[in-house]
Structure formats: structure tokens, C-alpha cells
Design an enzyme around this catalytic site. Structure first.
Site: not given
Ligand code: GLN
Length: 542
Positions: A17-18, A20, A150, A189, A192, A382, A472, A518, A520
């Protein structure tokens, strides 16, 4: 010492429902009123953290600046409030039990039997109150839906706290869903009411009902909820569906949410607070309303069926569209199943986002080849950067380039990252056989930018940027620098110690850039990330 007030956000009836976004919006509104805010989340699942959970099932793993791998809701908290969250702002049942059991093994409980009440609930209460005195408000989201097995210890811990604390310092917001029967248009309702009844049976009564609804709430529905749920009429708040989540703080404000919160806590509201909210959040609404035209882009990934798997990426593109005043249409292309190349025709930009494992990687490489050869603006994130390096080495130099993540043979131009130096100068060492959870190169790291490059232009001439990482594997520049040069790859961003390539680009192309980070994760509606803004600008200029 500040007086800290606690706002708990629970969810009723069903998930998604959002909650966050609701917690983030509450934090943002209080922040606009000049209060300091901390947002936390309690996740009832047993995993230690979401780091090893599949993006298909759980959505994106959000990476915090301190390297915490966490739930995607933290992305909303940061994007709405600009507050950097930390590992300590999140707990899961797994984490709590691990801590309690470690202590039990050390004999710290002096032989007593360990129980959910009080030992686990005490731990939860400690988490909730750990910022006591430091922030004016702690907004604490409870994951899952009230009534889940939980979640019971969390609800019980909140119940205990509401008894231990002065009533005027605690507020319970329950996010719920008002069902509209499509054929008759009637609002219902009852679910709810049932959800509130369930909450009451656990000893909690909500103070505010935040009602997600697809049609404006009828007065009668509000009155019913007032009567049956024991909530003030003004505290039944409409949360109408919206096409852009950045309208939500304004919507809540107009429905009276923050005013009712202030009233509950007995804190006054001023005209200038109202103005601050209108200036900050209202201006975003105006930006959204004045969007003109559209541009089509492609994202070639593996988790395209569940949009939450790329939620930060999706948001970063929305931020860019709002900033540039244009609608950006994303064509999600499934690298695993789709015939990729025909779908790329006419696209103004192509993104290959982060990812793990070999599945679908060849189609991503083909998409990158298409963007390189056809001069379509490209952003590799990445894995998308690693594959851009592999693509150039394969198709320009004819080398059997690969990543040791996907293959046992070939030239591993992308290889397992076993040693790096952290911000604090500490050397990190990893083995392939290490645990998968929490062992990648994670969190914020500095990247030095080479002057005179596309990267330098994108980052406004800065020679140092800070980005977040989660990987990694790494481009092996130590072994293959000659090959990379022949392939026309320029490494325009390097790790602070100068050893790890962090940004690659091609200078024979209008916009071809790959980053190991990343971007983003740090984009916000108030501060869209330049890698996306410049990508779309290059696409529009085509
Ligand atoms: N799989 C790649 C790594 O582990 C890229 C990881 C990713 O895109 N977050 O380096």
C-alpha cells in the site's frame, strides 16, 4: 536534549500500500516544518538483511552510504528527506535473534531462559529508542501487515512502549485500503474496520487512519471509520492514488495529515511552516504539471517483470524527467527472453543496469554493441559498465573477453575483486568462497575524475565525486591496460588509491559512459543525478 516523539506506521489488510512512501512523506512534512527527523524500519522477516534476497521477490536491495544493504523503503526515506540513513536504522528479526543469541552464548543472560517477551521485545524497544534525545521525531515503519505471525513481537514492543511513555509522545498511523466496488462505485470500509479490530486485539489503537483509495473518500466512509475505529473524524485522512509519488506530501498536507500530527503532539503550526511545505513540495507538483513532450529510452535488464527490482533507477529517471520538463517513457526489455535489437530501434538512450549472474548477459552485450555502433547514448551501471568493457574488447579487438562471474574460460577483463583499500585506509581482502551476505565492495567511496573527459563534463568539472557501490567483480586494468587502449576505452574515473577503474567512456561517441557505481541510489527529485540528466539531454539532441 530534545524531546523525541515517536510515530509508528503500520499497515493493514494487505501489503504494497506504500507504507514506506507514507513514512517518508510524514518525515518530509515534519522536516519542512523545521523539525529534525529520523526514519527507521523494522522488518519482521528472518533474513539478517535483504542482501541475499532475490530482487524478483523482494525488489531492489538499497545500499546505504555506510555500506548497509537494506530494504528499498530506505530509498524513499532518503529521496524524500535527503537524510542519509545508516545500518543502525534498520532491524530484522534475524538481526535481533543473532544479537540476542550471541549474548546468550557469552553467558550474558546468566542462565535465564530467553523469551520473546521480554528479551526479544526489549531488543526491539532498544532499537526504537536508540535516538532518544537526538531527533525531534522518530518515524518508525513496521514491515508487513498487522496480524502477520512474524510481526507480533514488534506490535507487542510498540504496545509496551505506548504504556511506558507519556501518551502525548507516541502516535500510531495505520495505513489501510478503502475498497471501491467497480460496478456500483460503492466504497467499502469493512476491511479497514477488521484490520483495526485485529490491532486492538493486540493492544493497539490507531490514532490516525491513512486511507489509500482510488476514488475520493466519501464523507459517509469517513464517518463510519470514525465510529467503528474510534478515530477522530479529522484523523481519517484520504490518501488518493496518484501518478507521481512526489505529489504525495502535498496531498497528505492538503488532507490535513501533518496538521493532525502536530495537534496530537500539542505542537503549534505556523503560517511560515505552511509556506515552507508549499514552496518545497508544491513546486515539485508544478514541475510535474508543466511536463511537455516525451522521449523513449530502453532499459535492458533481467528483472524487468518486477518493477520494484529497479525502483531507484525508475525514480532517478522520473527525477530527470521532472528536471528536464519532459516525460521519459521507459521500455523495459527483458534480456533473458526478448528479441532485443528490434526493440532498440528509435530509442533515444539505452541503459544496462546492475545485475548478477550470466543469464541474459549476451543480449545485454548485443544491446551495447548496437548503441556503440549506432551512436545511441549509453549509460552502463555497474554490470552495465563491466559489459561495455567486454563488448569493446570482443567486437573491436576480437578478443575472447569475459568476466569470471559468467565463464570458466576466456580473458577475464572483468575479474573477482579480492583486495581494495577503504576510505579509512583499511585493506579489505575477500575470497571467492566467502559468505555471500555483506561481503561485496559496498557503500560510498571516492572516485577521482580525469579532467577533459566526458565524466568531467558530466560532473561539472569536479575532480572528486562520491558514489555508492555494490559489486564483487572489477575491470582488471592491471593486466589488460594495453587491450583496453586498443579497444578505445578511456577510464575517466578511478578509485581514490588509483588502482580500480570506476568510470569508463568512449570518446568516439556522443555519450557512451559506464560507471561501476549505482548513481540511481543518490538521485533525488531535488537533485537529479547528472549521469541520467546528461544521458537524456544527449538523447534529446540526437
Ligand atoms: N555482478 C557484478 C559484480 O558483482 C555487478 C554487480 C552489480 O551490477 N551491482 O561485480
Amino acid at each position: 536534549m530534545k524531546t523525541t516523539r515517536y510515530i509508528f506506521v503500520t499497515g493493514g489488510i494487505m501489503s504494497s500500500l506504500g507504507k514506506g512512501i507514507a513514512a517518508a512523506s510524514i518525515g518530509a512534512l515534519l522536516q519542512s516544518r523545521g523539525w529534525s527527523v529520523k526514519i527507521k524500519k523494522m522488518d519482521p522477516y528472518i533474513n539478517f538483511d535483504p542482501g541475499t534476497m532475490s530482487p524478483y521477490r523482494h525488489g531492489e536491495v538499497f545500499v546505504m552510504s555506510d555500506g548497509g544493504e537494506t530494504d528499498l523503503d530506505f530509498g524513499h526515506y532518503e529521496r524524500f528527506t535527503g537524510i542519509e540513513c545508516t545500518k543502525n536504522d534498520t532491524i530484522t528479526t534475524g538481526k535481533i535473534y543473532t544479537d540476542v543469541l550471541n549474548r546468550e552464548r557469552k553467558g550474558e543472560y546468566l542462565g535465564s531462559d530467553i523469551q520473546v517477551v521480554p528479551h526479544i521485545t526489549d531488543e526491539i524497544k532498544k532499537f526504537i529508542t536508540s535516538d532518544e534525545g537526538k531527533a525531534d521525531f522518530v518515524v518508525c515503519e513496521v514491515g508487513g501487515t498487522v496480524g502477520d505471525i512474524e510481526g507480533l513481537p514488534y506490535i507487542e514492543a510498540i504496545r509496551q512502549l505506548t504504556q511506558e511513555m507519556t501518551k502525548s509522545l507516541v502516535l500510531l498511523v495505520h495505513l489501510t485500503y478503502i475498497i471501491t466496488i467497480r460496478i456500483s462505485g460503492e466504497q467499502k470500509t469493512k476491511p479497514t474496520q477488521n484490520s483495526v479490530q485485529q490491532m486492538r486485539s493486540l493492544g493497539l489503537s490507531p490514532d490516525i487512519l491513512l486511507c489509500r483509495t482510488e476514488s475520493p473518500m466519501e464523507d459517509e466512509s469517513k464517518k463510519k471509520l470514525q465510529t467503528f475505529c474510534g478515530v477522530k473524524y479529522e484523523n481519517v485522512i484520504e490518501a488518493l492514488d496518484t501518478d507521481n509519488i512526489y505529489k504525495i506530501p502535498t496531498q497528505y498536507h492538503e488532507s490535513g495529515l501533518d496538521k493532525q500530527i502536530c495537534e496530537h503532539f500539542g505542537i503549534g503550526t505556523t503560517k511560515s511552516d505552511e509556506e515552507a511545505i508549499k514552496t518545497k513540495w508544491g513546486s515539485l507538483c508544478s514541475k510535474i504539471a508543466s511536463t511537455r513532450g516525451s522521449v523513449d529510452i530502453a532499459i535492458v535488464g533481467k528483472y524487468t517483470k518486477l518493477k520494484d527490482a529497479y525502483i531507484s533507477l525508475n525514480q532517478a529517471i522520473i527525477h530527470t524527467g521532472m528536471h528536464l520538463g519532459t516525460q521519459i517513457n521507459i521500455n523495459w526489455i527483458d534480456a533473458d527472453n526478448d528479441d532485443v535489437i528490434p526493440q532498440l530501434r528509435g530509442m533515444k538512450a539505452i541503459i544496462v543496469p546492475g545485475g548478477f549472474g550470466a543469464r541474459g548477459y549476451l543480449n545485454k552485450v548485443n544491446a551495447i554493441k548496437y548503441s556503440r555502433e549506432n551512436k545511441v547514448p549509453y549509460l552502463g551501471i555497474c554490470l552495465g559498465m563491466q559489459l561495455a568493457v567486454i563488448e569493446s574488447c570482443r567486437n573491436i579487438c576480437g578478443v575472447d573477453a569475459n568476466s569470471s562471474e559468467f565463464s570458466e574460460t576466456g580473458e577475464f577483463v572483468v575479474d573477482f575483486l579480492d583486495t581494495w583499500v577503504n576510505k579509512d585506509g583499511k585493506v579489505e581482502i575477500r575470497k571467492v568462497s566467502d559468505n555471500k551476505g555483506g561481503t561485496m565492495r559496498l557503500g560510498a567511496h571516492v572516485c577521482n575524475i580525469k579532467p577533459g573527459t566526458l565524466a568531467s563534463r558530466v560532473f561539472g568539472g569536479s575532480d572528486k565525486i562520491v558514489e555508492r557501490y555494490r559489486h564483487r567483480y572489477e575491470v582488471n586494468i592491471a593486466k589488460y591496460s594495453d587491450l583496453f587502449e586498443k579497444a578505445g576505452i578511456v577510464f575517466s574515473g578511478m578509485s581514490e588509491d588509483g588502482t580500480l577503474p570506476k568510470i569508463m567512456e568512449r570518446q568516439d561517441h556522443p555519450y557512451f559512459i559506464g560507471t561501476q557505481s549505482h548513481p540511481e541510489l543518490i538521485s533525488s527529485p531535488f537533485n537529479p543525478h547528472p549521469l541520467f540528466v546528461e544521458l537524456i539531454k544527449a538523447g534529446i539532441a540526437l
